[in-house]
Design a protein around this motif. Structure first.
Motif, PDB file in Angstrom:
ATOM      1  N   ASP A  80     -38.783  69.710  21.580  1.00 56.50           N
ATOM      2  CA  ASP A  80     -38.460  69.120  20.282  1.00 56.50           C
ATOM      3  C   ASP A  80     -37.389  68.044  20.415  1.00 56.50           C
ATOM      4  O   ASP A  80     -37.460  66.994  19.798  1.00 56.50           O
ATOM      5  N   ILE A  81     -36.374  68.370  21.212  1.00 55.21           N
ATOM      6  CA  ILE A  81     -35.272  67.430  21.391  1.00 55.21           C
ATOM      7  C   ILE A  81     -35.180  67.104  22.870  1.00 55.21           C
ATOM      8  O   ILE A  81     -35.303  67.996  23.715  1.00 55.21           O
TER       9      ILE A  81
ATOM     10  N   GLU B 100     -40.969  79.955  16.624  1.00 54.03           N
ATOM     11  CA  GLU B 100     -40.729  79.434  17.971  1.00 54.03           C
ATOM     12  C   GLU B 100     -39.389  78.730  18.032  1.00 54.03           C
ATOM     13  O   GLU B 100     -38.994  78.042  17.105  1.00 54.03           O
ATOM     14  N   PRO B 101     -38.701  78.896  19.163  1.00 52.50           N
ATOM     15  CA  PRO B 101     -37.367  78.297  19.233  1.00 52.50           C
ATOM     16  C   PRO B 101     -37.438  76.771  19.281  1.00 52.50           C
ATOM     17  O   PRO B 101     -38.457  76.190  19.661  1.00 52.50           O
ATOM     18  N   LEU B 102     -36.344  76.187  18.896  1.00 51.28           N
ATOM     19  CA  LEU B 102     -36.177  74.736  19.031  1.00 51.28           C
ATOM     20  C   LEU B 102     -35.875  74.462  20.495  1.00 51.28           C
ATOM     21  O   LEU B 102     -34.893  74.967  21.032  1.00 51.28           O
ATOM     22  N   THR B 103     -36.734  73.697  21.149  1.00 54.97           N
ATOM     23  CA  THR B 103     -36.505  73.469  22.588  1.00 54.97           C
ATOM     24  C   THR B 103     -35.727  72.182  22.774  1.00 54.97           C
ATOM     25  O   THR B 103     -36.078  71.137  22.221  1.00 54.97           O
ATOM     26  N   VAL B 104     -34.687  72.284  23.541  1.00 48.61           N
ATOM     27  CA  VAL B 104     -33.851  71.123  23.866  1.00 48.61           C
ATOM     28  C   VAL B 104     -34.007  70.880  25.349  1.00 48.61           C
ATOM     29  O   VAL B 104     -33.655  71.732  26.161  1.00 48.61           O
ATOM     30  N   TYR B 105     -34.533  69.730  25.686  1.00 51.99           N
ATOM     31  CA  TYR B 105     -34.900  69.448  27.073  1.00 51.99           C
ATOM     32  C   TYR B 105     -33.885  68.530  27.719  1.00 51.99           C
ATOM     33  O   TYR B 105     -33.460  67.525  27.155  1.00 51.99           O
ATOM     34  N   SER B 106     -33.502  68.907  28.933  1.00 51.00           N
ATOM     35  CA  SER B 106     -32.674  68.016  29.750  1.00 51.00           C
ATOM     36  C   SER B 106     -33.300  67.960  31.126  1.00 51.00           C
ATOM     37  O   SER B 106     -33.756  68.974  31.647  1.00 51.00           O
ATOM     38  N   LEU B 107     -33.325  66.791  31.704  1.00 50.20           N
ATOM     39  CA  LEU B 107     -33.964  66.649  33.019  1.00 50.20           C
ATOM     40  C   LEU B 107     -33.224  67.473  34.065  1.00 50.20           C
ATOM     41  O   LEU B 107     -33.834  68.167  34.872  1.00 50.20           O
ATOM     42  N   THR B 108     -31.902  67.411  34.035  1.00 56.62           N
ATOM     43  CA  THR B 108     -31.104  68.140  35.026  1.00 56.62           C
ATOM     44  C   THR B 108     -30.187  69.131  34.311  1.00 56.62           C
ATOM     45  O   THR B 108     -29.999  69.056  33.107  1.00 56.62           O
TER      46      THR B 108
END
Lengths: 266, 742
Positions: B396-397, B335-343
């Motif tokens: 993840d991030i 599974e990919p490393l998910t990098v989350y940003s609100l916008t």
């Protein structure tokens, strides 16, 4: 019955158990319950304000709803038997919340209809929703939207009262007023219980209207428990949220149980 | 019996919940196409088209650094590229727009003819697109294409060839008119139907003697190629071709020459549609391959079923890969490393793309809480994120911009980055910028960038900048037009907020007196702006458009209008260079926003790691990348300054070039006289002086989105006359107090 029971278990009981465990800080690392969250929540000023407002709102709006809807129901069932009128009374329940919000903005904003008919010049009126009258607006909104189903239930209850008893009362010399208070009302207890329970549940849903009109931080007077819970969830204060939810449920269960016991005794 | 079963099931469910059986196993994915890179000829700068030769070799049409329109054929025996065409000398001074194969030995090219010979503005303005049929033997034939019915400005109208059908050149212009020309450039027909639909053409393809035109509104238009008349296409083909609007940058189509299969590449996957069987098949998921980072795809499927794809990465690198079927299947990455940003965050996308190129074994993906066109609100996005985190399925991030990092930390949702990142990398970040995110000797977030705020202007105005009342008094006395206008009103309010808001809140108590004073300042700048919003142009949020342009852009008003000052954030190197030029050479002064003598900064791209993530190795790789090579991307971003000390120094200091140079040019109107904005890089002394201030800088307080939004909204209501000062301040105070009480 099994599917229903499983559904309730999975979607209601288990999540509630999870909340209960979180409220006592019980998890895989901690097996000893503590009441820290409850102490913090009860001492929290925002919680106290929200509880006060919620009690105030519920304490005024539900009795008002019960009484007004009973009067209207009696009037309709006795004098104004008209199906169009009945449909009109039920109409507000069917209105989507977003439409309702738009309507209230049109009526209660500082440029709204209410200011115009009460003589305020445009732009200098009262922003009713963000003023000391906010609670009154809220109660009005609740009554307007929820009286319909109460009226329907009351009418059903009134019609269930035996005609013979009413006629017997009339024969015994009771006037309309006395027949209403001494014959009809005592026979409406179960309907009263049902209307109050539904009213209690619906009173908690008023949050949707307030949120859409006034956002996460409305006027202090209409800051409800759900605002606090919503904001706690946003800030991930889940343990406080859980404790608050358990406290709220405890109050609700207590209230419902009391009603039930009182009416069952009678 | 039934009761016993029910009791048993209930107990099991309850126990499962208590002991947490919801742990996720690591998933492994299987794909049946093996990806292999195809090395391209040296010096290729633009890849246009590819074709399969009769001998089975692949030919590509590309431009190199020195020549346009070169045809290279990949010799399958020697696995090397051979040039197959003579140079097109008459086009050597042209700039190509597009080139396509018509057949194996000829192609079509649209170019800006002789653009490289233009020596003056007048020459440049007279350039027009040219269209040519180009042959392998070097012969070219110019086509005069009449596009006059299309775009109003003929010089900007460009014909894009999309299909070559029976020696008809079918394509569209900028106005979305579909043209058909013969090989001599004579018009056969013009179809104006698409223009009326107010949409754009994504792709055009001929299938079973009909032209299917895929539109970016999700529809597919069908017409007869011979006449251009609208036709009724095959519904299943239409359904297959439909493209979601956000997909079209990755959307590509290919029909095999035998006419049996139609291939479609989207952002998610490569599909194949069998025209005979009317069946669709998904060949592979793009996220397992390098191509998921690419754009501008060209596709070809050879007779043996090998898929060739060329694409351009965000770094500008051109790549080509072949995908061959492996019936045994290939285990691909987890599974990919998910990098989350609100916008939406363009810098983050570039960082992730660059990381994926450098670390092909680890896939990182960006996910956004909400975007400008998905209809979600910030509240929805935060709720969803929190729900995911609480259920153990969060990213993840997490990029903390716009989120309350304190909440996530206090609920133990974040990992201690000291356990993941090498200490050496941490030490390169300014310690005062790390400090706000340090708790109990743990580091739970790192800001990758920052910005500061300041003023450039006449000395007498800059000298009083720290005293807002005196500053505004001086501006009011100057009474200069446009010194604060609707262009910079929000930014001015933002600066006032940065400078004064900390006095209004202390220990979660609101000082109403200071808040009244701040609102008074907002009103004064609104009045100075001339009430340009007025009664008829009310805006719900008067001060909402701030931090949209940096100081190097704001100084235009000094150059153009000779304004006595400008205020703006500094979030790129040009801001500093522009300021230095104006101060050193033009007699202006500058000052930064500060509080009690300490510089105030706002951090950007604050990175943290979810406490639930088990991908420690991948996370460590990613964090190390963004703290080292990734800092170069931040430097290039022009949207923030790097928080890495060495990178900041490298960005701002150029000891060897201390002469002014033009940073940019601007002009207004139809035929403006362009004005240059000059800058001078900092020298070592300048930087050291700046760094002394930066080393003790304080993070701007009260930047929680809720607080800032509430204050600016309330100030806007007061300025527009919607509320009195007392009501506005009271309202804002109540809201903030409620928030603090929670």
């Amino acid at each position: 019955m099994l599917p229903g029971f499983l559904g309730i278990t999975v979607f209601v009981l288990l999540p509630y158990l999870d909340i209960l465990l979180r409220s006592f800080n019980l998890n895989e690392y901690n097996r000893t319950p503590d009441f820290e969250n409850y102490k913090i929540v009860i001492a929290n000023e925002a919680f106290r304000l929200a509880v006060k407002n919620t009690f105030y709102f519920t304490g005024i709006s539900i009795p008002l709803m019960v009484v007004l809807s009973l009067i209207i129901a009696y009037g309709i069932s006795s004098y104004l038997r008209n199906s169009w009128l009945m449909a009109g009374i039920v109409l507000p329940i069917m209105m989507p919340v977003s439409t309702l919000v738009l309507l209230w903005r049109t009526v209660f904003s500082e440029y709204g209809f209410l200011n115009r008919i009460s003589g305020f010049a445009e732009g200098k009126g009262i922003d009713w929703i963000n003023s000391k009258y906010a609670m009154a607006v809220l109660i009005f909104s609740f009554l307007w939207r929820n009286m319909g189903y109460a009226v329907i239930l009351w009418i059903a209850g009134i019609k269930s009262v035996s005609v013979e008893i009413l006629q017997a009362g009339k024969v015994d010399g009771a006037n309309g007023f006395q027949r209403f208070f001494y014959i009809i009302i005592p026979n409406l207890k179960s309907y009263f219980l049902c209307i109050v329970m539904l009213g209690l549940v619906n009173s908690l849903k008023i949050y949707r209207e307030i949120y859409l009109i006034a956002g996460e931080y409305p006027d202090e007077d209409i800051y409800m428990l759900q605002h606090l819970f919503n904001n706690w969830f946003r800030d991930l204060k889940v343990t406080y949220l859980s404790a608050g939810a358990v406290i709220e449920l405890a109050f609700l269960l207590t209230a419902i149980s009391m009603f039930y016991i009182i009416f069952k005794k009678e | 019996m039934l009761k016993k079963i029910l009791k048993t099931v209930s107990v099991i469910l309850i126990l499962a919940q208590i002991f947490g059986c919801s742990k996720k196993d690591e998933e492994k994915n299987i794909t049946y196409y093996r990806e292999e890179a195809v090395s391209l000829p040296d010096d290729i700068i633009m890849f246009h088209d590819m074709i399969e030769m009769p001998n089975g070799n692949i030919s590509i049409l590309a431009d190199t650094k020195t020549e346009i329109g070169r045809i290279f054929e990949l010799n399958s025996d020697t696995n090397s590229w051979e040039v197959k065409n003579e140079k097109w000398e008459s086009l050597e001074n042209s700039v190509p727009f597009d080139e396509k194969f018509l057949e194996e030995d000829s192609g079509f090219a649209s170019v800006l003819y002789n653009a490289l010979l233009a020596e003056s503005e007048e020459d440049a303005s007279s350039l027009r697109p040219g269209y040519f049929v180009i042959n392998k033997d070097g012969v070219i034939e110019e086509l005069t294409l009449d596009l006059s019915e299309g775009y109003e400005s003929e010089e900007y109208n460009l014909f894009t060839l999309m299909e070559n059908y029976n020696k008809q050149l079918i394509g569209a212009d900028n106005a979305q008119l579909i043209y058909s020309f013969d090989m001599n450039g004579n018009i056969k027909y013009i179809n104006k139907d698409i223009k009326t639909l107010n949409t754009e053409i994504v792709k055009m393809i001929e299938i079973e003697d009909l032209i299917y035109t895929v539109l970016d509104n999700g529809e597919v238009y069908c017409m007869e190629p011979g006449s251009g008349v609208m036709a009724e296409g095959n519904n299943s083909v239409i359904e297959y071709l439909q493209c979601e609007e956000e997909d079209y940058t990755s959307y590509s189509l290919y029909k095999d020459p035998a006419g049996g299969k139609l291939y479609k590449l989207t952002k998610e996957a490569l599909y194949c549609y069998d025209l005979g069987k009317k069946a669709e098949e998904k060949l592979f998921d793009t996220r397992f391959y390098d191509l998921k980072n690419g754009n501008n795809f060209q596709m070809l499927v050879s007779k043996d079923g090998t898929v060739y794809l060329s694409y351009i990465l965000s770094s500008g690198e051109i790549r080509m890969s072949e995908y061959t079927y492996d019936k045994n299947g290939i285990e691909v990455r987890k599974e990919p490393l998910t990098v989350y940003s609100l916008t939406e965050n363009y810098v983050l996308e570039k960082l992730v793309d660059a990381f994926n190129v450098e670390h092909p074994d680890t896939i990182a993906e960006v996910t956004y809480g909400y975007t400008s066109d998905d209809g979600k609100t910030k509240e929805d996005a935060v709720q969803l994120l929190n729900t995911e985190l609480l259920s153990g399925k969060g990213p993840d991030i997490i990029i903390m911009d716009g989120l309350s990092e304190e909440s996530y930390y206090s609920e133990n949702m974040l990992k201690d980055l000291n356990d993941i990142i090498d200490e050496g990398h941490m030490q390169k970040i300014y310690s005062n910028m790390l400090h706000p995110y340090s708790k109990q000797e743990g580091q739970y977030a790192i800001p990758l960038g920052f910005q500061i705020y300041g003023i450039i202007g006449k000395k007498e105005i800059v000298n009083v900048f720290k005293d807002t009342d005196a500053f505004l008094g001086m501006i009011e006395a100057e009474n200069t037009d446009f010194v604060i206008s609707d262009y910079n009103l929000s930014e001015s309010a933002n600066i006032l907020y940065a400078q004064n808001m900390s006095k209004c809140i202390s220990d979660k108590n609101v000082n109403k007196e200071n808040l009244r004073e701040l609102f008074g300042y907002f009103k004064r700048i609104y009045d100075i702006s001339g009430n340009s919003f007025g009664e008829n142009n009310k805006n719900d949020s008067l001060f909402e458009y701030y931090e949209t342009s940096s100081m190097d852009t704001a100084v235009q008003w000094i150059y153009y209008d000779n304004l006595p000052f400008v205020v703006a954030p500094y979030f790129n190197k040009d801001s500093f260079f522009a300021a230095k030029y104006l101060c050193d050479k033009e007699g202006y002064a500058q000052e930064y926003v500060s509080e009690n003598g300490d510089l105030v900064y706002a951090d950007k791209m604050v990175v943290s790691v979810s406490g639930q993530s088990a991908k420690d190795n991948e996370i460590s790789e990613f964090l190390e990348f963004i703290l080292t090579d990734g800092q170069d991307i931040i430097c290039q971003s022009l949207q923030m300054l790097p928080s890495n000390r060495d990178k900041l120094s490298g960005l701002l200091v150029d000891q060897n070039h201390q002469e002014p140079y033009a940073l940019s040019e601007f002009g207004y109107g139809d035929n403006p006289d362009m004005i240059s904005i000059y800058g001078i890089p900092l020298n070592q002394t300048d930087f050291e002086n700046f760094e002394k201030k930066l080393g003790t800088a304080k993070k701007q307080g009260n930047t929680e989105i809720n607080v800032k939004d509430i204050v600016l909204k309330g100030a806007g209501d007061y300025c527009l006359g919607d509320k009195s000062l007392e009501d506005a301040v009271g309202n804002v105070t109540n809201q903030m107090v409620l928030q603090f009480k929670e």
